[in-house]
Design a protein around this motif. Structure first.
Motif, PDB file in Angstrom:
ATOM      1  N   CYS A 123    -116.917 -41.089 -10.295  1.00  0.00           N
ATOM      2  CA  CYS A 123    -117.283 -39.492  -9.995  1.00  0.00           C
ATOM      3  C   CYS A 123    -117.084 -39.214  -8.743  1.00  0.00           C
ATOM      4  CB  CYS A 123    -118.955 -39.622 -10.526  1.00  0.00           C
ATOM      5  SG  CYS A 123    -119.577 -37.765 -10.229  1.00  0.00           S
ATOM      6  N   TYR A 138    -114.074 -32.083 -22.059  1.00  0.00           N
ATOM      7  CA  TYR A 138    -115.335 -32.038 -20.889  1.00  0.00           C
ATOM      8  C   TYR A 138    -116.485 -32.902 -21.277  1.00  0.00           C
ATOM      9  CZ  TYR A 138    -113.154 -27.398 -20.464  1.00  0.00           C
ATOM     10  OH  TYR A 138    -112.364 -26.147 -20.338  1.00  0.00           O
ATOM     11  N   ILE A 139    -116.560 -33.789 -20.369  1.00  0.00           N
ATOM     12  CA  ILE A 139    -117.779 -34.763 -20.359  1.00  0.00           C
ATOM     13  C   ILE A 139    -118.650 -34.559 -19.209  1.00  0.00           C
ATOM     14  CG2 ILE A 139    -116.274 -36.492 -21.688  1.00  0.00           C
ATOM     15  CD1 ILE A 139    -116.158 -38.211 -19.133  1.00  0.00           C
ATOM     16  N   LYS A 140    -119.826 -35.341 -19.215  1.00  0.00           N
ATOM     17  CA  LYS A 140    -120.720 -35.094 -18.050  1.00  0.00           C
ATOM     18  C   LYS A 140    -121.029 -36.560 -17.598  1.00  0.00           C
ATOM     19  CE  LYS A 140    -123.228 -30.982 -19.209  1.00  0.00           C
ATOM     20  NZ  LYS A 140    -122.872 -30.202 -18.343  1.00  0.00           N
ATOM     21  N   CYS A 141    -121.148 -36.588 -16.114  1.00  0.00           N
ATOM     22  CA  CYS A 141    -121.184 -37.913 -15.617  1.00  0.00           C
ATOM     23  C   CYS A 141    -122.656 -38.599 -16.122  1.00  0.00           C
ATOM     24  CB  CYS A 141    -121.333 -37.549 -13.924  1.00  0.00           C
ATOM     25  SG  CYS A 141    -121.896 -39.224 -13.188  1.00  0.00           S
ATOM     26  N   THR A 142    -122.586 -39.714 -16.021  1.00  0.00           N
ATOM     27  CA  THR A 142    -123.892 -40.344 -16.784  1.00  0.00           C
ATOM     28  C   THR A 142    -124.872 -40.302 -15.649  1.00  0.00           C
ATOM     29  OG1 THR A 142    -123.368 -42.520 -15.904  1.00  0.00           O
ATOM     30  CG2 THR A 142    -122.545 -42.021 -18.290  1.00  0.00           C
ATOM     31  N   CYS A 148    -125.216 -38.006 -12.410  1.00  0.00           N
ATOM     32  CA  CYS A 148    -125.514 -36.765 -11.891  1.00  0.00           C
ATOM     33  C   CYS A 148    -125.335 -35.643 -12.638  1.00  0.00           C
ATOM     34  CB  CYS A 148    -124.775 -36.724 -10.415  1.00  0.00           C
ATOM     35  SG  CYS A 148    -123.014 -36.406 -10.720  1.00  0.00           S
ATOM     36  N   LEU A 149    -124.985 -35.848 -14.163  1.00  0.00           N
ATOM     37  CA  LEU A 149    -124.471 -35.055 -14.878  1.00  0.00           C
ATOM     38  C   LEU A 149    -123.563 -33.675 -14.127  1.00  0.00           C
ATOM     39  CD1 LEU A 149    -127.832 -34.231 -16.348  1.00  0.00           C
ATOM     40  CD2 LEU A 149    -126.182 -35.618 -17.350  1.00  0.00           C
ATOM     41  N   ALA A 150    -122.677 -34.273 -13.796  1.00  0.00           N
ATOM     42  CA  ALA A 150    -121.506 -33.495 -13.016  1.00  0.00           C
ATOM     43  C   ALA A 150    -120.417 -33.234 -14.177  1.00  0.00           C
ATOM     44  CB  ALA A 150    -120.913 -33.864 -11.645  1.00  0.00           C
ATOM     45  N   GLU A 151    -119.600 -32.159 -14.408  1.00  0.00           N
ATOM     46  CA  GLU A 151    -118.756 -32.121 -15.205  1.00  0.00           C
ATOM     47  C   GLU A 151    -117.561 -32.684 -15.166  1.00  0.00           C
ATOM     48  OE1 GLU A 151    -118.282 -28.671 -18.578  1.00  0.00           O
ATOM     49  OE2 GLU A 151    -117.404 -27.949 -16.944  1.00  0.00           O
ATOM     50  N   THR A 159    -113.522 -33.288 -16.420  1.00  0.00           N
ATOM     51  CA  THR A 159    -112.527 -32.512 -17.343  1.00  0.00           C
ATOM     52  C   THR A 159    -111.276 -33.525 -17.177  1.00  0.00           C
ATOM     53  OG1 THR A 159    -111.595 -30.970 -16.062  1.00  0.00           O
ATOM     54  CG2 THR A 159    -113.411 -30.319 -17.228  1.00  0.00           C
ATOM     55  N   GLY A 213    -113.432 -33.599 -11.362  1.00  0.00           N
ATOM     56  CA  GLY A 213    -114.485 -34.248 -11.264  1.00  0.00           C
ATOM     57  C   GLY A 213    -114.702 -35.740 -10.880  1.00  0.00           C
TER      58      GLY A 213
END
Length: 181
Positions: free
Chosen positions: A35, A69-73, A75-78, A80, A95
Motif C-alpha cells: 500500500c 476495486y479493493i480496500k487496504c486491510t 488503512c482502507l485506502a482504495e 485498483t 493505490g
C-alpha cells in the motif's frame, strides 16, 4: 408458479441497467503488493470483497478488460487493478506498488538475450556457426548418455530368468537327493 391464461411476458417492463454497472465479487489478490499510503504488505492469495466493472472502450481480441476495486486491510485506502489478457496477468493502476517479481524479470532477460543473439547472428555468419556448435555439444552429450543407458538396459535384458529358475530347481533336487542318501 401459476401463470394465468392471459399472461403476456411482453408486458413485463425490461430493466435498463447501465453498462458501467459494478458488481461485488469475492477475489484473491493476484500478486504481492504494498500500500502506498500506509506501507501495509498485501500478499498474493489474500481474499477481498471487491467491486468489479467492465472497462469502457478497452478490449483485447474481443475479450473485455475488467477493473477491480479493493480496500487496504489496514488503512482502507482504495486500490485498483485491471486484467491484462495480452500478458495473462494483471496491471496495477493506483493505490499500491507491485512487489518484486523474479519470474517476470527472468523472462524479460531471456527475451532480451535471445534478441541480442539473433541480431548478432544476422551481422556475423561466424557467430552463427559458433552458436550452432555450442548448441550441438550438449545435445551430443545427451545422446551419448542415452545410448549408454540403452546399452545398460540391454545387458540387463539378456538375463534369462527361466533358465535361472530351472537351474535353481535342479540344485534343490540335488540337495534333496543328497539328504535322502
Amino acid at each position: 408458479k401459476y401463470y394465468p391464461p392471459d399472461f403476456d411476458p411482453a408486458k413485463i417492463p425490461k430493466l435498463k441497467l447501465p453498462k458501467d454497472r459494478q458488481y461485488v465479487v469475492r477475489l484473491m489478490a493476484p500478486f504481492n503488493m504494498r500500500c502506498k499510503t500506509c506501507g501495509e504488505y498485501i500478499y498474493k492469495g489474500k481474499k477481498f470483497n471487491a467491486r468489479k466493472e467492465t472497462v469502457q472502450n478497452e478490449v483485447y481480441l474481443g475479450l473485455p478488460i475488467f477493473r477491480f476495486y479493493i480496500k487496504c486491510t489496514r488503512c482502507l485506502a482504495e486500490i485498483t487493478f485491471k486484467t491484462d489478457p495480452e500478458n495473462t496477468d494483471y496491471t496495477m493502476e493506483h493505490g499500491t506498488t507491485r512487489n518484486f517479481q523474479a519470474e517476470k524479470l527472468l523472462e524479460e532477460e531471456e527475451k532480451r538475450m535471445q534478441k541480442e543473439r539473433e541480431e548478432e547472428e544476422l551481422n556475423n555468419p561466424m557467430k552463427v556457426l559458433e552458436n550452432r556448435t555450442k548448441d550441438s555439444k550438449p545435445e551430443m552429450e545427451l545422446l551419448e548418455n542415452l545410448q549408454e543407458l540403452k546399452e545398460l538396459n540391454q545387458r540387463q535384458a539378456n538375463v534369462d530368468f527361466e533358465a535361472m529358475l530351472k537351474q535353481y530347481k535342479e540344485l534343490e533336487e540335488e540337495q534333496r537327493r543328497k539328504e535322502q542318501e
